[in-house]
Every structure is written in C-alpha cells, then in structure tokens.
Design a protein around this motif. Structure first.
Motif, short mmCIF file in Angstrom:
data_model
loop_
_atom_site.label_atom_id
_atom_site.label_comp_id
_atom_site.label_asym_id
_atom_site.label_seq_id
_atom_site.Cartn_x
_atom_site.Cartn_y
_atom_site.Cartn_z
N THR A 1 21.90 25.94 37.61
CA THR A 1 22.12 25.98 39.06
C THR A 1 21.01 25.19 39.76
O THR A 1 19.87 25.17 39.31
CB THR A 1 22.08 27.42 39.60
OG1 THR A 1 20.74 27.90 39.55
CG2 THR A 1 22.97 28.35 38.79
N GLY A 2 21.36 24.54 40.85
CA GLY A 2 20.35 23.87 41.66
C GLY A 2 20.89 22.64 42.36
O GLY A 2 21.54 21.81 41.73
N GLU B 1 19.13 20.29 43.36
CA GLU B 1 18.30 19.14 43.00
C GLU B 1 18.71 18.49 41.68
O GLU B 1 18.20 17.43 41.32
CB GLU B 1 16.82 19.58 42.91
CG GLU B 1 16.44 20.48 41.73
CD GLU B 1 16.74 21.97 41.92
OE1 GLU B 1 17.77 22.29 42.55
OE2 GLU B 1 15.98 22.81 41.41
N ASP C 1 23.70 25.28 44.89
CA ASP C 1 23.20 26.57 45.40
C ASP C 1 24.03 27.03 46.59
O ASP C 1 23.51 27.16 47.71
CB ASP C 1 21.73 26.43 45.79
CG ASP C 1 20.84 26.17 44.59
OD1 ASP C 1 20.98 26.87 43.58
OD2 ASP C 1 19.98 25.26 44.66
N GLY D 1 17.87 30.00 40.19
CA GLY D 1 18.56 30.80 41.19
C GLY D 1 18.29 32.29 41.15
O GLY D 1 18.98 33.07 41.81
N ASP E 1 18.01 31.20 46.13
CA ASP E 1 18.16 31.95 44.88
C ASP E 1 19.23 33.02 45.08
O ASP E 1 18.96 34.18 45.34
CB ASP E 1 16.81 32.53 44.44
CG ASP E 1 15.87 31.41 44.00
OD1 ASP E 1 16.38 30.40 43.48
OD2 ASP E 1 14.65 31.53 44.19
#
Ligand code: AMP
Ligand code: MG
Length: 407
Positions: free
Chosen positions: A181-182, A184, A224, A247, A254
């Motif tokens: 997850t992210g 970025e 996210d 996350g 998160d």
C-alpha cells in the motif's frame, strides 16, 4: 504494546495446519504427505538387466571363455520370446526383462561378435545373478513406499510417479496474498519522479513467502484510499494469509486497520515492543470454513523483513504442518569490533555468520554489519542473522555472547 514472545504466542494460537488436499506430484513438492503411499507394483516389475550385454547360463562360462549362439535381441520396452538354453545367449539392453533360463548377464564390453549370430565371451566365470536386479528387490506391490508425514522431495515426486500415485494427499502450500500500500509506490521497473519510490516490499515479501514453501499472490499496489484498500483487501481475504505492507502506522494515510475492521477482520494486536517493526498489526477473519490470518507489516522494508521472519515465517511453518522448533534463536559470540547499543525496545540488528561452532569455540561467531537503521535494506541483503539487543543501554565487544535469529 506487547512483547515479541507474547505476539508470537498470539499469532501461533490462530494458526493450525491447512486441511489436506490432492495435488499433482510436482505441485506437492515441499509439502508434507498426509497419507501413506502404497505401491501398485513390484519394483523392478521384472528381473531386469542392469547392463547392456548378453543374458547367459553362468555355468557355460565355468571354464573361462565360451562361444555362444545368439537367440534374439531384447531392448527396453520389449519382452523376450525365447528361453535361454545352455550354449545360447540373448543380446539384452539395460532395463529389459531377463529371458527365462538365463541366470547372469555379461557386459557387452567383455564380448566379441563372431559371425552373424555367434558371440565370444571372455569374462571371469560370472556368479549366478550377476548384473540382474531381481523383481521386487526395491519394493513389493502393496508395500508402503512413502510414509505419511514425509516431505515431498524431488525423488519423492519420482517414486509417486513410479507407483502411479499421481494425486497424493498433502498439506497444501499456504496461499499468501501480498498487498503493498502507498501513494508513493511505483513499479520496480519505472523511474521515480519526485516523491515516488519503487515498490521493493511486494517482490521481497513474495520471495520470502516462496522461500518458506508457500505460494505468493502479489496483488496490485493499493493507493492510500479507503476505496482501493477495501477492494484489494477484499481480494486478499480469499487467501490463507494476507500480508499488507504499509498503512498500519500512525500517519494520516495509515488507513489499513480501519478498512480491515470494516471487512470483518478482528484485530488480535497492534504494535509490538521491537525495533524495527513496532507498528505490526495482526488479526484474523473467519468466513465459513476459511480462516485468513492478516498481517499488517510496517511499510519500511527492513521492518517488513524483520516482522516477516519473526511472525509470518513461523505461521507458514505451522500452516504447512511442520513441527514448531523448540527455539528459533541461537547463542553466538561477537567476532570483532566494539558496539554500543541504546534503545527502549529490543533491537534486531543485521549480522553475518563468521564461523560455525567448532571444538575450539563452543559458539558460532557473528559480525555486526554496518547498518544505518531501519531505512537501510542493503545491509539485510548480506545478513545471515539478526542479533537481538535487549532494551536498555549496553556496550558489546569481541567475545561477548548474544542471542541471534537466523534469517
Ligand atoms: P508506512 O508504513 O506506509 O508508513 O511506510 C513506511 C515507510 O516505508 C515509508 O517511507 C514508505 O515510503 C516506505 N514503504 C512503504 N511501502 C513500501 C514498499 N512497498 N516498498 C518500499 N518502501 C515502502
Ligand atoms: Mg504508507
């Protein structure tokens, strides 16, 4: 916050071996057999020749050399048509059935053809049975050839096929969904723009899963957002284990714990007293017969790796039906240098194994790697073990004893 031992206890409490299922021999590689495997035939299935040569009467060579009449040629896959009488020989290839009457095979290298159907044999007088593997000498029909509880190895795959047992009952490889997850994250093959980083965790976790005899299923990266997480976590909950990376810390994005709760995953714990890896989240979801164990690993790659080794790896062993080792760590001595450690949590520090325990030294020795902390994954690529420094302040020097976790 709970301690590592307590977290491991809680994690293992939720993990039970997967139900056995039938797999192809190749897919079963590395799995534990959940049944005795019986042979449906004798092995070898006939008295068979172990060399290319001539099947003869051993008594014909009692006086040393002999010249014999060739009756026929039997290759592997064929069956003899004639019995071998004294003074006769059948040309035979490796693996072919021994003709009736013959009681020894002379290697082709010890013979010379003389004329169309005559062969001179210049061998030592053979002993009866020479170069013949008797029917059933490896095992008999009805015999257990592989016991329940054995690990399926490459040779086991061969035996299963030899006895025609092409759907062995095994404890299957756990299916492990991996969800990075992210916002970025970009794919490892792409060039990052400002603010972006390559997704190193997804492929690394898939490799760790594979190494531990489980099947990784790498899901697409989740952005996210609650929507993306909901969809992909839902997908991941179809597996035996779901490993999320990122996350689960305290940042504004998160969002994993809240989405996990919404999808019916009950939290068992969140946060463990360790470094790196404190934000670790663990929970389970039961839906009908299926239970999914869910790990939310901190996104930091080193934390992810440490948490995997400490918690996910033992769970995979348990799901595969493997015995739980009495101890996962080992005692070692620091090989060289001086080292200061200070921290409020036990720290897992990358190290290489320098030497094994020997007669001269009762403990293996380890060298601490140069490590910049939890953002430095490169040191982990070299590491064989994580040295565990207890919380508090401590100075270590060569010869000091430490506890270490092999990785
Ligand atoms: P998070 O746990 O999501 O707060 O992430 C912690 C740190 O790990 C951040 O610096 C992230 O950019 C980094 N990170 C998160 N996921 C990954 C990943 N899949 N690969 C590499 N680094 C990551
Ligand atoms: Mg993140």
């Amino acid at each position: 916050m709970i301690d590592v031992d307590e977290a491991l206890r809680l994690v293992l409490q939720q993990a039970t071996p997967l139900s056995p299922s039938r797999q192809s021999p190749a897919c079963a590689l590395g799995c534990l057999l959940a049944e005795d495997v019986l042979s449906d035939l004798d092995s070898p299935p006939w008295d068979k020749s172990m060399v290319d040569g001539y099947a003869i009467h051993a008594a014909d060579l009692a006086g040393g050399a002999a010249e014999l009449t060739i009756l026929e040629e039997v290759v592997a896959g064929a069956v003899p048509k004639h019995a071998v009488e004294p003074g006769r020989a059948t040309r035979i290839m490796t693996g072919a059935p021994i003709p009736d009457g013959a009681d020894a095979v002379v290697m082709i290298e010890r013979t010379t053809l003389s004329g169309d159907n005559r062969v001179q044999i210049h061998d030592q007088p053979p002993r009866p049975g020479q170069n013949i593997l008797p029917r059933g000498s490896a095992f008999r029909a009805g015999e257990v050839v592989i016991a329940s509880g054995s690990t399926v190895r490459a040779a086991t795959v061969g035996v299963l096929c030899e006895v025609g047992h092409v759907e062995p009952l095994v404890i299957p490889h756990p299916r492990v969904a991996i969800l990075s997850t992210g916002n970025e994250l970009i794919s490892p093959g792409a060039v990052p723009r400002p603010g972006q980083i390559r997704n190193s965790n997804g492929p690394m976790l898939a490799a760790l899963v594979q190494q531990r005899g489980a099947t990784p299923i790498e899901l697409p990266v989740a952005r996210d957002t609650v929507g993306a997480l909901r969809e992909l976590i839902g997908e991941g909950l179809k597996s035996d284990v779901l490993v999320l990376s990122g996350g689960v810390s305290a940042g504004v994005l998160d969002l994993a714990p809240q989405v996990l709760a919404e999808l019916g995953v009950s939290q068992v714990f969140h946060k463990v007293r360790l470094k790196p890896g404190k934000p670790l989240w663990f929970g389970t979801r039961k839906s009908g017969e299926r239970q999914t164990l869910v790990f939310g690993l901190p996104g930091n790659p080193v934390s992810s790796l440490v948490c995997f080794e400490l918690f996910v790896r033992p769970v995979l062993e348990r799901l595969r039906g493997l015995p739980t080792p009495a101890a996962r760590t080992f005692r070692a001595k620091i090989a060289e240098g001086e080292f200061q450690h200070r921290g409020d949590r036990p720290t897992y520090y990358p190290a290489v194994l320098v030497s094994a325990a020997t007669a001269a030294s009762d403990l293996p020795t380890v060298r601490l790697l140069r490590w910049q902390g939890s953002a430095d994954l490169r040191a982990l690529a070299e590491a064989d073990a994580l040295v565990i420094f207890p919380a508090g302040e401590c100075n270590y020097a060569a010869g000091d004893k430490v506890e270490a976790l092999p990785i």
